[in-house]
Design a protein around this motif. Structure first.
Motif, PDB file in Angstrom:
ATOM      1  N   THR A   1       0.869  -1.167   0.000  1.00  0.00           N
ATOM      2  CA  THR A   1       0.000   0.000   0.000  1.00  0.00           C
ATOM      3  C   THR A   1       0.905   1.217   0.000  1.00  0.00           C
TER       4      THR A   1
ATOM      5  N   TYR B   1       2.261   0.071 -11.285  1.00  0.00           N
ATOM      6  CA  TYR B   1       1.069   0.422 -10.518  1.00  0.00           C
ATOM      7  C   TYR B   1      -0.139   0.687 -11.416  1.00  0.00           C
TER       8      TYR B   1
ATOM      9  N   LEU C   1      -0.552   2.929 -13.617  1.00  0.00           N
ATOM     10  CA  LEU C   1      -0.820   4.361 -13.699  1.00  0.00           C
ATOM     11  C   LEU C   1      -0.159   4.926 -14.944  1.00  0.00           C
TER      12      LEU C   1
ATOM     13  N   ASP D   1      -2.394  10.270 -15.301  1.00  0.00           N
ATOM     14  CA  ASP D   1      -2.941   9.987 -13.968  1.00  0.00           C
ATOM     15  C   ASP D   1      -2.195  10.753 -12.884  1.00  0.00           C
TER      16      ASP D   1
ATOM     17  N   TRP E   1      -2.183   9.499  -5.578  1.00  0.00           N
ATOM     18  CA  TRP E   1      -2.826   8.184  -5.632  1.00  0.00           C
ATOM     19  C   TRP E   1      -2.547   7.393  -4.369  1.00  0.00           C
TER      20      TRP E   1
ATOM     21  N   VAL F   1      -2.643   3.677  -3.434  1.00  0.00           N
ATOM     22  CA  VAL F   1      -2.709   2.404  -4.150  1.00  0.00           C
ATOM     23  C   VAL F   1      -2.570   1.267  -3.150  1.00  0.00           C
TER      24      VAL F   1
ATOM     25  N   ARG G   1      -6.669  -2.114  -5.274  1.00  0.00           N
ATOM     26  CA  ARG G   1      -7.443  -0.952  -5.729  1.00  0.00           C
ATOM     27  C   ARG G   1      -6.570   0.288  -5.818  1.00  0.00           C
ATOM     28  N   GLN G   2      -7.082   1.284  -6.553  1.00  0.00           N
ATOM     29  CA  GLN G   2      -6.410   2.571  -6.692  1.00  0.00           C
ATOM     30  C   GLN G   2      -7.428   3.669  -6.404  1.00  0.00           C
TER      31      GLN G   2
ATOM     32  N   ALA H   1      -8.302   9.435  -2.497  1.00  0.00           N
ATOM     33  CA  ALA H   1      -7.057   8.995  -1.864  1.00  0.00           C
ATOM     34  C   ALA H   1      -6.958   9.591  -0.466  1.00  0.00           C
TER      35      ALA H   1
END
Length: 133
Positions: A13, A52, A54, A58, A64, A66, A70-71, A77
């Motif tokens: 994460t 990632y 991305l 993005d 972000w 992450v 999920r993102q 965020a």
């Protein structure tokens, strides 16, 4: 910052932000000092964005959060960052940010700050968003 890209993997994460932006770096550092629970952080310039899933577009538009599955971009965020805190007040605020009508207000606020971050306290010309085609 918590970790460098050499110790991160896409299974971690991580909070990914614009490391060239003084405003972004300032706020990541302030939030990291303020909040008791904080994910690993890394500037997008230190990672392979493909790892990632991305794109340059993005990361030009938003920070972000992450997770391995999920993102979450921008205000979501930030919402997830708050929802991961042990303190009820932070978690409540995080849920509020992701709930209508606050979700729409938070999204607009995030876009405004992202667009004008180079003019905000701590911002520099390097913080300006790249023009979109």
């Amino acid at each position: 910052m918590s970790q460098s890209s050499s110790t991160l993997s896409p299974s971690d994460t991580v909070l990914i932000f614009d490391g060239d932006c003084a405003f972004c770096t300032l706020w990541v550092n302030r939030l990291e000092a303020l909040l008791p629970t904080f994910p690993a952080t890394t500037p997008w310039q230190w990672i392979d964005l493909d790892d990632y899933a991305l794109t340059q577009d993005d990361v030009d538009k938003a920070a972000w959060f992450v997770t391995p599955t999920r993102q979450f971009a921008g205000h979501l965020a930030f919402s997830l960052l708050l929802r991961s805190q042990p303190n009820f007040g932070w978690r409540f605020l995080g849920h509020l940010i992701a709930t209508e009508p606050f979700n729409t207000i938070a999204a607009l606020g995030y876009r405004f700050v992202a667009r004008f971050r180079h003019r905000l306290p701590g911002g520099t010309p390097a913080c300006a968003m790249r023009p979109t085609a």
